[in-house]
Every structure is written in C-alpha cells, then in structure tokens.
Design an enzyme around this catalytic site. Structure first.
Site, PDB file in Angstrom:
ATOM      1  CB  SER A   1      -3.681 -10.975   1.243  1.00 33.60           C
ATOM      2  OG  SER A   1      -2.509 -10.199   1.178  1.00 33.60           O
TER       3      SER A   1
ATOM      4  CE  LYS B   1      -3.757  -0.319  -0.323  1.00 37.39           C
ATOM      5  NZ  LYS B   1      -4.716  -0.740  -1.389  1.00 37.39           N
TER       6      LYS B   1
HETATM    7  N1  PMP Z   1      -3.418  -7.740   0.749  1.00 38.51           N
HETATM    8  C1  PMP Z   1      -3.268  -6.907   1.785  1.00 38.51           C
HETATM    9  C2  PMP Z   1      -2.610  -7.416   3.035  1.00 38.51           C
HETATM   10  C3  PMP Z   1      -3.731  -5.588   1.699  1.00 38.51           C
HETATM   11  O1  PMP Z   1      -3.599  -4.761   2.739  1.00 38.51           O
HETATM   12  C4  PMP Z   1      -4.365  -5.148   0.518  1.00 38.51           C
HETATM   13  C5  PMP Z   1      -4.884  -3.743   0.418  1.00 38.51           C
HETATM   14  N2  PMP Z   1      -6.102  -3.551   1.081  1.00 38.51           N
HETATM   15  C6  PMP Z   1      -4.513  -6.056  -0.550  1.00 38.51           C
HETATM   16  C7  PMP Z   1      -4.021  -7.336  -0.397  1.00 38.51           C
HETATM   17  C8  PMP Z   1      -5.236  -5.678  -1.815  1.00 38.51           C
HETATM   18  O2  PMP Z   1      -4.598  -4.694  -2.574  1.00 38.51           O
HETATM   19  P1  PMP Z   1      -5.452  -3.674  -3.455  1.00 38.51           P
HETATM   20  O3  PMP Z   1      -6.077  -2.685  -2.516  1.00 38.51           O
HETATM   21  O4  PMP Z   1      -4.467  -3.046  -4.380  1.00 38.51           O
HETATM   22  O5  PMP Z   1      -6.505  -4.456  -4.167  1.00 38.51           O
END
Ligand code: PMP
Length: 357
Positions: free
Chosen positions: A289, A62
C-alpha cells in the site's frame, strides 16, 4: 464460543494502571520521521514526502488509531479492565489491537478474512490473541464484521473498537498524523500541493484532510483505491486486488467522499513494482500500500511544476514476504512505476524534536 473463551482467558495481574500503561505506549506510537524523496516522471521533477509508519510499536500506521480508540474508550468508560477486545480487520488493525490490548492486560479476538497474508495471522497469534478466520463463502470481510458483532452481542465484558465507524479513528489522524505532516513540511521549508492515502477504513485520509482544513490550507486531499477493485468510484466491490489493507469491499461509514478531492486509482501491479523500486534503490523496504501511495502521489502531481505531494508509508515489507511483493511482477500498459526515477532522499526529523524547542 471464541469470545467467551477469550474473556475467561483475560490476563490481568499487571500492576500499573491502564492510564499509566497508555501514557507509556503513547511514547511508542506516532511522531514518526518523514522521508523527502525527489523523483522524476517523464522528465517532470517532483517531491514525495512520506511518513515512516512502520516505526510505530506494532509496525504500522494502525497503532495510531488503535491507541487513540483505546484512550478514548478508557476515558468514557466503554472499555474497562478485564474486557475482551474484539475486532474485524484485514490485518494491521488486528496486529495493533493484539499488541496494545495485550500490553494493557486485555484478551483480544480478531475476525479476519482467510486470504490475508500468513504473516498477518502469525503475528496476531504471536501476541497471544485469537484469530477467527472467515472464508469468502462465510462472507469474507463483511462476514467478519457481522460475525464479530454477533459473537459479542450477549457478552457484557467485550469492547468493540468498530474501526470503520469510530470517529476516534479519524481523530487519531486529525490530531496526530496531519499536524505532524504540517510541522515537518514547515520545518523542511516545503509547501504541500496534495495529500494522498489509500483507503482501508479511511481514517488516515479523512483525518489528515480535516487537519489540512483546520490549518486553513488550500491543499487537495485524494483518497486512493486499487484500479482492480474501485469500490469508492462504483459504490461496491467489483473485483479482487493485491493491495492488502485498502479497499475492503465497501465504503466505510467514516468516509465522506464529498469532503475529499477525486479518487485516484492505482493498479496493484504498479504498486508492487513501486514498492520494489523503493526497496531496491533507496533501501526503503515498504509494504504494497506504500508503493500504491507513492504512485498515487506522482499521479496527483502530473501536470504541475515541481509538485510537493505528501503521503504515508503505512508499513514495511516484512508482512508480505509470502506474497507477490517479492516475486517478479510483469509490467503492464499504463503503469507509472517503470518510468518513475528516484533521484534523492533525505529525512525530516520527528516533529516533537523541534516543536518542543
Ligand atoms: N495500508 C495498510 C497496509 C493498512 O493496513 C491500512 C489499514 N487498513 C491502510 C493502508 C489504510 O489505512 P486507513 O484504514 O486509515 O484508511
């Protein structure tokens, strides 16, 4: 009112101009190394190439969009020295704006659902930022966005990054993550079959997708969601899940599913088991994630001979030490992680190291 307090609390006796500071911060965001991981799943071999995004300044992907949004906002005058930065987020965005905002001399206020990990809350506060916790009864994630807007409506010295709507979020990945992936794969002599990424705001998947299109490559680009909460497949949130950072109750405005290939769903337990396996067998201590993205990549490669799948490891495991990521996770039918064998890995250097030569 939190925001008004935060505006008054702005620290700003920093001597460098914001532009100088932004240039310095640029050195610490993006341009990450890539891990090339060989795996086998049901006797089929493949390669997952993952960007190591925990190496960004505040520890997650981020930082890329937060820095780009701040750069754009300074450039167009919507953010001025002394403004308070106010954002709704499920965690990493809050940490990124708290770090970068503070480095630029801004006060930062973050609205966040109260069920996010304790580490996220403590990290944001550790930068001196304010956190306003929003419970499920108060509206949860959507409530956080709503409250954040209302609280700042009458205050002039406030900047709302609006990560779910801001094109600069997509652009950060279109100009950064995507081209870096392409350059690193080229350098490693690999040809990508698909890119996958879990969707929080959707900035990553939309931006990298655009970079692939701009390069004229016929590469699939899959958004990924938790099987327990398939908001993109159904159009609304239908359950709770444990993959913090993705699937925030709605389809963000910057996501256009028509521009993407089909949605891949991953069970949260499968994501946890995969993240644990990456840590225990390869020493890659990634967040939930990232485990999810790895499983999604393997799913995207099923049925292909020696597929090459690209993705991102969004953060590391340190924000999840109070969660199920470090507990025994039961194996359920349909999980891939138990059958994924990790065979080998190597690192592709940061793209600027050879692009400059
Ligand atoms: N994984 C994590 C740990 C995140 O913090 C985020 C952002 N919210 C994402 C994936 C997804 O990224 P994006 O917001 O670019 O879709």
């Amino acid at each position: 009112m939190q925001v008004a307090d935060a505006v008054v609390a702005t620290s700003s006796s920093l001597s460098l101009t914001p532009q100088h500071r932004l240039a310095g911060l640029r050195e610490m965001v993006g341009n990450t190394p890539m891990m090339v991981i060989e795996y086998s799943y049901r006797r089929q071999r493949g390669t997952v190439c993952a960007k190591m995004e925990h190496l960004n300044l505040s520890g997650s992907i981020k930082d890329r969009m937060a820095l780009h949004i701040l750069e754009c906002a300074y450039a167009d005058g919507s953010l001025r020295p002394g403004d308070c930065i106010v954002e709704a987020t499920s965690g990493n965005t809050g940490i990124a704006f708290a770090a970068l905002g503070t480095a630029l001399g801004h006060a930062v206020t973050i609205y966040m659902p109260d069920w996010m990990s304790r580490e996220r809350l403590d990290l944001i506060r550790s930068y001196g930022a304010k956190v306003v916790s929003v419970s499920k009864e108060q509206g949860g994630f959507l409530g956080s966005i709503d409250r954040c807007r209302k609280a700042s409506a009458d205050v002039r010295e406030v900047f709302l990054p609006r990560q779910f709507e801001n094109c600069a979020n997509v652009e950060a990945h279109e100009l950064g993550t995507g081209p870096e992936i392409l350059a690193q794969l080229r350098h490693a002599g690999l040809q990508m079959d698909a890119f996958v990424a879990g969707v929080g705001t959707g900035g990553t998947v939309m931006g990298v997708g655009r970079a692939l299109g701009a390069a004229g490559l016929d590469v699939r680009c899959h958004p990924v969601e938790p099987a327990e909460s398939p908001a993109m497949s159904t159009g609304h949130r239908v359950g709770t899940h444990r993959i913090q950072g993705i699937s925030d109750e709605f389809i963000p405005q910057i996501v256009n599913l028509d521009d993407l290939d089909e949605v891949i769903a991953v069970n949260d337990g499968d994501a946890i088991l995969m993240a644990q396996k990456l840590a225990r067998q390869l020493g890659l201590a990634v967040g939930i994630s990232s485990g999810c993205n790895f499983v999604a990549a393997v799913k995207a490669g099923v049925g292909q001979t020696s597929p090459v799948l690209a993705t991102v490891f969004c953060d590391d495991n340190k924000k999840y030490l109070s969660t199920g990521l470090v507990q025994d996770e039961p194996v359920c039918d349909g999980y891939l992680a138990p059958e994924i064998e990790l065979l080998d890995m190597r690192v592709v250097r940061r793209a600027n190291l050879y692009l400059a030569n």
